[in-house]
Design a protein around this motif. Sequence first.
Motif, PDB file in Angstrom:
ATOM      1  N   THR A  77     -11.070   0.380   0.372  1.00  0.00           N
ATOM      2  CA  THR A  77     -10.994   1.049  -1.097  1.00  0.00           C
ATOM      3  C   THR A  77     -11.454  -0.242  -1.866  1.00  0.00           C
ATOM      4  O   THR A  77     -10.898  -1.290  -1.701  1.00  0.00           O
TER       5      THR A  77
ATOM      6  N   ALA B 244      -3.302   9.119  -1.633  1.00  0.00           N
ATOM      7  CA  ALA B 244      -3.672   8.761  -2.957  1.00  0.00           C
ATOM      8  C   ALA B 244      -4.223   9.630  -4.118  1.00  0.00           C
ATOM      9  O   ALA B 244      -3.595   9.775  -5.146  1.00  0.00           O
TER      10      ALA B 244
ATOM     11  N   LYS C 185      -2.774   0.963  -6.179  1.00  0.00           N
ATOM     12  CA  LYS C 185      -2.316   2.371  -6.032  1.00  0.00           C
ATOM     13  C   LYS C 185      -1.493   2.832  -4.846  1.00  0.00           C
ATOM     14  O   LYS C 185      -1.753   2.427  -3.711  1.00  0.00           O
TER      15      LYS C 185
ATOM     16  N   TRP D 111      -3.300   3.700  -1.385  1.00  0.00           N
ATOM     17  CA  TRP D 111      -4.804   3.265  -1.125  1.00  0.00           C
ATOM     18  C   TRP D 111      -5.074   2.732   0.516  1.00  0.00           C
ATOM     19  O   TRP D 111      -4.122   2.309   1.002  1.00  0.00           O
TER      20      TRP D 111
ATOM     21  N   LEU E 239       0.564  -1.048  -0.006  1.00  0.00           N
ATOM     22  CA  LEU E 239      -0.027   0.069   0.065  1.00  0.00           C
ATOM     23  C   LEU E 239       0.807   1.261   0.067  1.00  0.00           C
ATOM     24  O   LEU E 239       0.335   2.119  -0.509  1.00  0.00           O
TER      25      LEU E 239
END
Length: 345
Positions: free
Chosen positions: A216, A305, A209, A212, A176
């Motif tokens: 999510t 993000a 991504k 995140w 992450l």
Amino acid sequence: MGVDYYNVLKVGRNVSEDDLKKAYRKLAMRWHPDKNPNNKKEAETKFKEVSEAYEVLSDPQKRAIYDQYGEDGLKGQVPPSWSGAGGFANGDGRSGYKFNPRNADDIFAEFFGGSNPFSGLNGSAFGSKSGRAPFGDGVFGTKNSFKPSHEGATTSSGPRKAAPIENKLPCTLEELYSGSHRKMKISRNVMDATGKLTQVEEVLRIGVKPGWKKGTKITFPEKGNEQPGVIPADVVFVIDEKPHDVFKRDGSDLIVVQKITLLEALSGYTIILSTLDGRTLNIPCNEIISHGYEKVVPREGMPIAKELGKKGNLIIKFDVKFPSRLSTEQKAGLRKILSGSTCVL
């Protein structure tokens, strides 16, 4: 030759029966007026053309006449040797045969065995010759057989969609932080041209991504099981965060608890940390570390993000370990060293 039925269905002249069914199913589903409420006029025209082409090419006699004489042959210009062929009549007793296309809805209903993939729509884009809805009075041919919409049944706005299928996608804090690429294999039922269900395996690729958060969602539209009269469910993967041995996440910040001795708290200490992306941080703490003190290192937290290039903070909390006992000499020495300070032992 008039209309090129092969071109209408996007098939070659030597097309097999199975491939012909596949072509019809694909185009009929695409151009069904109930699926094109914002473009209904064009859809009706295309749907009729596709249905007529399939009716001709799926019938050996009609196809033979069409292949030899073209559309003109189907309109009554067939030699007498074809007399008696089913499905043709000129209506006035003259020799020759005239092709009268069937209602497109009836062909569609017959193809799907009376089960409309767009069932639940009260009526049709164009009426049937019998004056009834082309798939019976209800979803299964019985009057008023629709279920209430809150139970997931079809409504007048179109076929119902199956409820989303959610699966957890466990990710490490490192994934992450830096981002990662994941491959998820799923099994699902798909329908062939005849409506037969077959189980297939498919690999879904997910780009995780940086930044995140837990919760999510990544959605793959209509990747659930196919079934008649129902739009396949969306397959949804929900990010889940695995516990980390060192860091704890708080939004975009990272929290780490550092254990130090009382001596280090009073005399200074340099923290050495390995970051989630493999770097080494040397963080000097020259201040006296008191109870509840936190040191903030800017921009060493998690990526944000939605804000490219920005990061949260690294927050260091301290767990000061006091000695369990002190000798008389040690206590005297501390009193001498700390004499005059605000510290009380």
